[in-house]
Design a protein around this motif. Structure first.
Motif, mmCIF file in Angstrom:
data_model
loop_
_atom_site.group_PDB
_atom_site.id
_atom_site.type_symbol
_atom_site.label_atom_id
_atom_site.label_comp_id
_atom_site.label_asym_id
_atom_site.label_seq_id
_atom_site.Cartn_x
_atom_site.Cartn_y
_atom_site.Cartn_z
ATOM 1 N N MET A 1 0.837 -1.187 0.000
ATOM 2 C CA MET A 1 0.000 0.000 0.000
ATOM 3 C C MET A 1 0.879 1.247 0.000
ATOM 4 O O MET A 1 1.728 1.417 0.853
ATOM 5 C CB MET A 1 -0.893 -0.010 1.245
ATOM 6 C CG MET A 1 -1.758 1.194 1.383
ATOM 7 S SD MET A 1 -2.974 1.038 2.708
ATOM 8 C CE MET A 1 -2.142 1.920 4.006
ATOM 9 N N GLU A 2 0.685 2.094 -0.991
ATOM 10 C CA GLU A 2 1.441 3.334 -1.092
ATOM 11 C C GLU A 2 0.687 4.454 -0.384
ATOM 12 O O GLU A 2 -0.496 4.656 -0.604
ATOM 13 C CB GLU A 2 1.639 3.695 -2.559
ATOM 14 C CG GLU A 2 2.643 4.791 -2.748
ATOM 15 C CD GLU A 2 2.968 4.995 -4.207
ATOM 16 O OE1 GLU A 2 3.039 6.161 -4.612
ATOM 17 O OE2 GLU A 2 3.125 3.994 -4.931
ATOM 18 N N ARG A 3 1.391 5.144 0.489
ATOM 19 C CA ARG A 3 0.766 6.231 1.253
ATOM 20 C C ARG A 3 1.064 7.569 0.603
ATOM 21 O O ARG A 3 2.090 7.756 -0.015
ATOM 22 C CB ARG A 3 1.301 6.259 2.675
ATOM 23 C CG ARG A 3 0.957 5.043 3.464
ATOM 24 C CD ARG A 3 1.486 5.220 4.849
ATOM 25 N NE ARG A 3 1.374 3.994 5.591
ATOM 26 C CZ ARG A 3 1.125 3.955 6.879
ATOM 27 N NH1 ARG A 3 0.978 5.073 7.565
ATOM 28 N NH2 ARG A 3 1.031 2.809 7.506
ATOM 29 N N GLU A 4 0.142 8.497 0.806
ATOM 30 C CA GLU A 4 0.346 9.872 0.365
ATOM 31 C C GLU A 4 0.190 10.777 1.571
ATOM 32 O O GLU A 4 -0.626 10.523 2.449
ATOM 33 C CB GLU A 4 -0.695 10.268 -0.678
ATOM 34 C CG GLU A 4 -0.479 9.649 -2.032
ATOM 35 C CD GLU A 4 -1.450 10.218 -3.047
ATOM 36 O OE1 GLU A 4 -1.551 11.462 -3.143
ATOM 37 O OE2 GLU A 4 -2.105 9.416 -3.716
ATOM 38 N N ILE A 5 0.976 11.823 1.584
ATOM 39 C CA ILE A 5 0.865 12.807 2.650
ATOM 40 C C ILE A 5 -0.055 13.917 2.179
ATOM 41 O O ILE A 5 0.061 14.400 1.048
ATOM 42 C CB ILE A 5 2.246 13.365 3.029
ATOM 43 C CG1 ILE A 5 3.070 12.251 3.667
ATOM 44 C CG2 ILE A 5 2.109 14.565 3.961
ATOM 45 C CD1 ILE A 5 4.477 12.634 4.001
ATOM 46 N N GLU A 6 -0.970 14.303 3.030
ATOM 47 C CA GLU A 6 -1.917 15.366 2.712
ATOM 48 C C GLU A 6 -1.610 16.590 3.560
ATOM 49 O O GLU A 6 -1.448 16.493 4.777
ATOM 50 C CB GLU A 6 -3.343 14.899 2.999
ATOM 51 C CG GLU A 6 -4.376 15.973 2.767
ATOM 52 C CD GLU A 6 -5.774 15.539 3.148
ATOM 53 O OE1 GLU A 6 -6.717 16.161 2.662
ATOM 54 O OE2 GLU A 6 -5.931 14.601 3.947
ATOM 55 N N ILE A 7 -1.531 17.731 2.909
ATOM 56 C CA ILE A 7 -1.425 19.004 3.611
ATOM 57 C C ILE A 7 -2.854 19.501 3.787
ATOM 58 O O ILE A 7 -3.570 19.693 2.807
ATOM 59 C CB ILE A 7 -0.594 20.036 2.809
ATOM 60 C CG1 ILE A 7 0.764 19.463 2.433
ATOM 61 C CG2 ILE A 7 -0.461 21.335 3.597
ATOM 62 C CD1 ILE A 7 1.641 19.096 3.586
ATOM 63 N N LYS A 8 -3.279 19.712 5.013
ATOM 64 C CA LYS A 8 -4.668 20.058 5.303
ATOM 65 C C LYS A 8 -4.895 21.568 5.347
ATOM 66 O O LYS A 8 -5.753 22.067 6.055
ATOM 67 C CB LYS A 8 -5.099 19.395 6.609
ATOM 68 C CG LYS A 8 -4.997 17.874 6.544
ATOM 69 C CD LYS A 8 -5.601 17.199 7.733
ATOM 70 C CE LYS A 8 -4.729 17.252 8.943
ATOM 71 N NZ LYS A 8 -5.253 16.444 10.057
ATOM 72 N N ASP A 67 -1.054 15.007 7.340
ATOM 73 C CA ASP A 67 -1.521 13.677 7.721
ATOM 74 C C ASP A 67 -1.361 12.755 6.528
ATOM 75 O O ASP A 67 -1.098 13.200 5.408
ATOM 76 C CB ASP A 67 -2.991 13.736 8.147
ATOM 77 C CG ASP A 67 -3.378 12.623 9.102
ATOM 78 O OD1 ASP A 67 -2.587 11.682 9.305
ATOM 79 O OD2 ASP A 67 -4.494 12.696 9.643
ATOM 80 N N PHE A 68 -1.554 11.470 6.755
ATOM 81 C CA PHE A 68 -1.611 10.531 5.650
ATOM 82 C C PHE A 68 -2.993 10.602 5.035
ATOM 83 O O PHE A 68 -3.991 10.695 5.745
ATOM 84 C CB PHE A 68 -1.325 9.100 6.108
ATOM 85 C CG PHE A 68 0.113 8.838 6.411
ATOM 86 C CD1 PHE A 68 1.065 8.936 5.419
ATOM 87 C CD2 PHE A 68 0.510 8.498 7.676
ATOM 88 C CE1 PHE A 68 2.401 8.694 5.679
ATOM 89 C CE2 PHE A 68 1.838 8.247 7.967
ATOM 90 C CZ PHE A 68 2.786 8.355 6.968
ATOM 91 N N LYS A 69 -3.035 10.613 3.709
ATOM 92 C CA LYS A 69 -4.315 10.660 2.996
ATOM 93 C C LYS A 69 -5.068 9.365 3.220
ATOM 94 O O LYS A 69 -4.487 8.288 3.156
ATOM 95 C CB LYS A 69 -4.070 10.862 1.514
ATOM 96 C CG LYS A 69 -5.229 11.400 0.752
ATOM 97 C CD LYS A 69 -4.859 11.631 -0.680
ATOM 98 C CE LYS A 69 -4.928 13.131 -0.947
ATOM 99 N NZ LYS A 69 -4.705 13.420 -2.357
ATOM 100 N N LYS A 70 -6.350 9.472 3.480
ATOM 101 C CA LYS A 70 -7.178 8.291 3.745
ATOM 102 C C LYS A 70 -7.869 7.834 2.488
ATOM 103 O O LYS A 70 -8.088 8.546 1.578
ATOM 104 C CB LYS A 70 -8.213 8.605 4.813
ATOM 105 C CG LYS A 70 -7.560 8.903 6.132
ATOM 106 C CD LYS A 70 -8.587 9.289 7.156
ATOM 107 C CE LYS A 70 -7.869 9.627 8.464
ATOM 108 N NZ LYS A 70 -8.734 10.153 9.452
#
Length: 70
Positions: A1-8, A67-70
């Motif tokens: 599973m590849e994670r993405e970082i989200e800037i909120k 956060d990590f993108k859900k």
């Protein structure tokens, strides 16, 4: 599973009813830099930018900004 970082940042701006220009004025960042962060287009984000944004929103927890993108 590849994670993405989200800037909120989009959510923070909406919640605080702050414009890109107001954030630029508070942080000293350019409108382009803010727009790129809002749209999650950055591959690398300078720690100084994160610190300035956290200070502008008076955040105590970095997870309120990234956060990590859900």
């Amino acid at each position: 599973m590849e994670r993405e970082i989200e800037i909120k940042l989009f959510h923070l701006l909406n919640e605080s009813k702050m414009t890109y220009q107001e954030l630029a004025d508070k942080t000293g960042l350019s409108l382009r830099a803010i727009s790129t962060l809002v749209n999650n287009k950055n591959e690398r984000i300078p720690k100084a930018h994160l610190t300035k944004i956290a200070d502008a929103f008076e955040l105590e927890d970095i997870r309120d900004l990234i956060d990590f993108k859900k």
